[in-house]
Design a protein around this motif. Structure first.
Motif, PDB file in Angstrom:
ATOM      1  N   UNK A 142      16.508  -3.030   5.098  1.00 30.88           N
ATOM      2  CA  UNK A 142      15.981  -2.099   4.103  1.00 30.88           C
ATOM      3  C   UNK A 142      14.909  -1.234   4.765  1.00 30.88           C
ATOM      4  N   UNK A 143      15.080   0.076   4.675  1.00 29.90           N
ATOM      5  CA  UNK A 143      14.108   1.027   5.216  1.00 29.90           C
ATOM      6  C   UNK A 143      13.298   1.584   4.050  1.00 29.90           C
ATOM      7  N   UNK A 144      11.987   1.449   4.115  1.00 26.44           N
ATOM      8  CA  UNK A 144      11.091   1.909   3.047  1.00 26.44           C
ATOM      9  C   UNK A 144      10.378   3.166   3.524  1.00 26.44           C
ATOM     10  N   UNK A 145      10.719   4.321   2.950  1.00 20.35           N
ATOM     11  CA  UNK A 145       9.990   5.533   3.317  1.00 20.35           C
ATOM     12  C   UNK A 145       8.930   5.807   2.247  1.00 20.35           C
ATOM     13  N   UNK A 192       3.199  10.214   6.448  1.00 24.51           N
ATOM     14  CA  UNK A 192       4.601   9.897   6.149  1.00 24.51           C
ATOM     15  C   UNK A 192       5.108   8.833   7.106  1.00 24.51           C
ATOM     16  N   UNK A 193       5.591   7.754   6.524  1.00 24.74           N
ATOM     17  CA  UNK A 193       6.049   6.639   7.364  1.00 24.74           C
ATOM     18  C   UNK A 193       7.381   6.100   6.853  1.00 24.74           C
ATOM     19  N   UNK A 194       8.037   5.359   7.737  1.00 20.24           N
ATOM     20  CA  UNK A 194       9.158   4.521   7.295  1.00 20.24           C
ATOM     21  C   UNK A 194       8.900   3.122   7.835  1.00 20.24           C
ATOM     22  N   UNK A 195       8.896   2.172   6.911  1.00 17.35           N
ATOM     23  CA  UNK A 195       8.612   0.776   7.257  1.00 17.35           C
ATOM     24  C   UNK A 195       9.913  -0.008   7.244  1.00 17.35           C
ATOM     25  N   UNK A 196      10.042  -0.934   8.190  1.00 19.95           N
ATOM     26  CA  UNK A 196      11.243  -1.777   8.196  1.00 19.95           C
ATOM     27  C   UNK A 196      10.932  -3.070   8.936  1.00 19.95           C
ATOM     28  N   UNK A 239       0.812  -1.227   0.000  1.00 20.47           N
ATOM     29  CA  UNK A 239       0.000   0.000   0.000  1.00 20.47           C
ATOM     30  C   UNK A 239       0.842   1.272   0.000  1.00 20.47           C
ATOM     31  N   UNK A 240       2.125   1.127   0.277  1.00 18.18           N
ATOM     32  CA  UNK A 240       2.995   2.297   0.443  1.00 18.18           C
ATOM     33  C   UNK A 240       3.168   3.039  -0.886  1.00 18.18           C
ATOM     34  N   UNK A 241       2.980   4.387  -0.846  1.00 17.85           N
ATOM     35  CA  UNK A 241       3.106   5.211  -2.055  1.00 17.85           C
ATOM     36  C   UNK A 241       4.398   6.040  -1.988  1.00 17.85           C
ATOM     37  N   UNK A 242       4.862   6.506  -3.140  1.00 18.04           N
ATOM     38  CA  UNK A 242       6.086   7.330  -3.247  1.00 18.04           C
ATOM     39  C   UNK A 242       7.264   6.700  -2.496  1.00 18.04           C
ATOM     40  N   UNK A 243       7.466   5.422  -2.768  1.00 18.81           N
ATOM     41  CA  UNK A 243       8.435   4.645  -1.989  1.00 18.81           C
ATOM     42  C   UNK A 243       9.881   4.991  -2.334  1.00 18.81           C
TER      43      UNK A 243
END
Ligand code: ADE
Length: 245
Positions: A31-34, A41-45, A18-22
């Motif tokens: 790997x950090x996914x912003x 605004x999130x960062x997933x890891x 679902x993450x946009x503008x990755x």
């Protein structure tokens, strides 16, 4: 910026989808996914398993990504017998069940911090979001999967969590844990480590733990099936409601 951590990729896969503008960055073998998730605004890891891996990932999130809140989402084994697979625990106090530096410190006491457990923040908002998710459960969770796991009416429980570098898979170990930490309702391997780092850096921390197994001799099978197929859709449903409120 909100940091969202899980131990395994499987536990956040639906959020990554679902993450946009990755944008991705690699640091310390993670790997950090912003990007933006439901306009936030999130960062997933995913930290990988255990207290060391999750503490290191948390420190990186705080120092390199300037997160002002951290949410952990993942699965846990039930300690209390009233919890079933598919129930959601929103964490209250986090204990390190394998920490014992006695006689220098009391059992479970975190040296220097003078605390045996660390508290979460934002629990009310997370409970509200989880309630909204449960009320719209079928939007996120496919019925066949719910049936396969025998999930009919998932409960939401606000309670204490025990973390340690052990995968618990026996009744004997659960009883021991329950005796040592009677208020801990479920067990996992990261939460209290993340809570400690967040406390030390004064970052609000909250945690969602979905029951994947009953920490008994079927835990290995139940855990893998649940984590692989359904866990991240819980995270998706709960966080969508959390960010939209
Ligand atoms: N995470 C999910 N199930 C678990 C268990 N049984 N023990 C430790 N961590 C877990």
């Amino acid at each position: 910026m909100i940091g969202i951590i899980s131990a395994m990729q499987e536990e956040i896969q639906a959020l990554l989808n679902e993450l946009k503008n990755v944008e991705t960055s690699e640091k310390g073998m993670r790997t950090y996914y912003t990007g933006t998730l439901f306009n936030t605004n999130v960062v997933l890891v995913f930290s990988r398993w255990g207290k060391v891996a999750s503490a290191a990932t948390t420190t990186q999130l705080i120092n390199d990504f300037n997160v002002d809140e951290i949410i952990f989402t993942g699965v846990a084994g039930a300690i209390h017998t009233n919890l079933n697979i598919g129930d959601v625990v929103i964490g209250k106090n986090l204990y390190q069940h394998d920490l014992n530096a006695s006689p220098f410190y009391k059992k479970f006491e975190i040296p220097i911090l003078k605390k045996e457990f660390l508290e979460t923040k934002n629990a009310t908002k997370l409970i509200e979001a989880t309630t909204n998710f449960i009320n719209t459960y079928n939007t996120y969770i496919n019925n066949e999967e719910a049936i396969a796991f025998d999930i009919t009416a998932p409960k939401i429980v606000f309670g204490d969590i025990a973390s340690g570098d052990k995968f618990i898979k026996s009744l004997k170990k659960i009883k021991k844990l329950n005796k040592a930490l009677p208020t801990a309702i479920c067990v996992e391997m990261e939460g209290a480590a993340v809570a400690q780092i967040c406390y030390e850096y004064e970052i609000p921390f909250s945690i969602i733990r979905i029951i994947s197994d009953k920490a008994n001799d079927n835990a290995t099978i139940d855990f893998s099936r649940f984590a692989n197929s359904i866990a991240s859709y819980y995270a998706l449903g709960i966080l969508k409601n959390y960010f939209n409120n």
